[in-house]
Design an enzyme around this catalytic site. Structure first.
Site, PDB file in Angstrom:
ATOM      1  N   ASP A  41      99.840 -70.118 -46.940  1.00 25.51           N
ATOM      2  CA  ASP A  41     101.146 -69.383 -47.168  1.00 25.51           C
ATOM      3  C   ASP A  41     101.959 -69.658 -45.797  1.00 25.51           C
ATOM      4  OD1 ASP A  41     102.969 -67.771 -48.500  1.00 25.51           O
ATOM      5  OD2 ASP A  41     102.111 -65.835 -47.511  1.00 25.51           O
ATOM      6  N   HIS A  58     106.345 -77.799 -47.520  1.00 25.03           N
ATOM      7  CA  HIS A  58     105.264 -78.148 -48.192  1.00 25.03           C
ATOM      8  C   HIS A  58     104.606 -79.640 -47.511  1.00 25.03           C
ATOM      9  CE1 HIS A  58     105.760 -74.800 -50.997  1.00 25.03           C
ATOM     10  NE2 HIS A  58     106.882 -75.582 -51.433  1.00 25.03           N
ATOM     11  N   LEU A 152      81.090 -81.193 -45.872  1.00 25.53           N
ATOM     12  CA  LEU A 152      81.901 -80.248 -46.380  1.00 25.53           C
ATOM     13  C   LEU A 152      82.564 -80.308 -47.660  1.00 25.53           C
ATOM     14  CD1 LEU A 152      84.045 -77.859 -45.487  1.00 25.53           C
ATOM     15  CD2 LEU A 152      85.436 -79.644 -45.099  1.00 25.53           C
TER      16      LEU A 152
END
Length: 266
Positions: A41, A58, A152
């Protein structure tokens, strides 16, 4: 273990002076969270503060994602779920949505080699079938090309909403019960979890939200029931490994009781 982490992240030369190294040294490799969830965010605010178009915020956020994925991989974290695009984000201006979708595809194609190099597997949760064709193709490519990786797992939450996820799960449970595939009296938390997008993935141990906001915004509503929350005032495009390390150190200093009492209190 610390020496290995320092080497992988290129901190070895500064191992006696870097604040990041001090954070690494205070980590217990046996107490790292298995699953970290992050609400990415603050991209728009980051751009606005600099007089830039939101699209550049972004794009800057992609750099943060790259750094955090690399760090989680180096530390040996099992799962990283990032909130990339919510079901509510379609309400944003069409141009901004298009930019986000383009960045998603760009990230996956550009980062594929590094993801494979770091043994990262890409998966998705959410209503992926409603995304633009270009985005779906990039996601399918990334999932296929990283399928055999065993390190991961990078879980991209796209067109995702927690309430929608639970609603869809309840509908399917009802269908299976009506078809005689499921005994309603045997429905428990494990069965419900198996109908969610995250079936087979352990619930998050740690939920991180940068940008100063203190809410979960319809993210993993079922799964974060006992997660530890860590908030940061740092906007996502400025969020880097040192902030993640701060969160991990704080996490390891907490006592997780899951509704009970700490053992020493009993």
């Amino acid at each position: 273990m610390v020496c290995g982490w320092l080497s992988v992240l290129g901190l070895g030369k500064n191992k006696n002076s870097s604040p990041e190294v001090d954070l690494y040294k205070s980590l217990d490799s046996d107490k790292l969270p298995v699953h970290i969830a992050i609400i990415m965010d603050g991209n728009g605010r980051w751009a606005t503060q600099r007089g830039l178009p939101r699209a550049l915020g972004h794009r800057a956020g992609v750099d943060s994602l790259r750094d955090i994925v690399r760090t989680c991989s180096a530390l040996g974290v099992g799962f990283l779920t990032v909130y990339a695009f919510s079901t509510e984000n379609w309400k944003r201006p069409a141009e901004e949505v298009a930019t986000l979708m383009d960045l998603l595809a760009e990230y996956l194609y550009k980062e594929l080699n590094e993801l494979n190099k770091n043994n990262v597997r890409v998966k998705t949760i959410g209503r992926i079938d409603e995304l633009p064709v270009k985005s779906r193709e990039a996601l399918a490519m990334a999932e296929k090309e990283t399928l055999r990786n065993t390190g991961l797992t990078l879980n991209l939450a796209l067109n995702y909403g927690g309430r929608n996820e639970i609603t869809e799960a309840v509908k399917q449970i009802g269908r299976d019960a009506s078809a005689g595939k499921l005994n309603p009296d045997e429905i428990d938390e494990n069965i419900i979890s198996g109908y969610l997008y995250t079936a087979g993935i352990p619930d998050p141990d740690l939920l991180i939200r940068p940008s100063g906001e203190k809410r979960i915004s319809n993210f993993l509503l079922w799964q974060v029931a006992y997660a530890e929350f860590w908030y940061s005032p740092v906007l996502w495009p400025d969020f880097r490994k040192e902030h993640l390390l701060e969160a991990l150190v704080d996490y390891q200093n907490r006592q997780r009781r899951f509704g009970g009492l700490h053992q020493s209190k009993r």
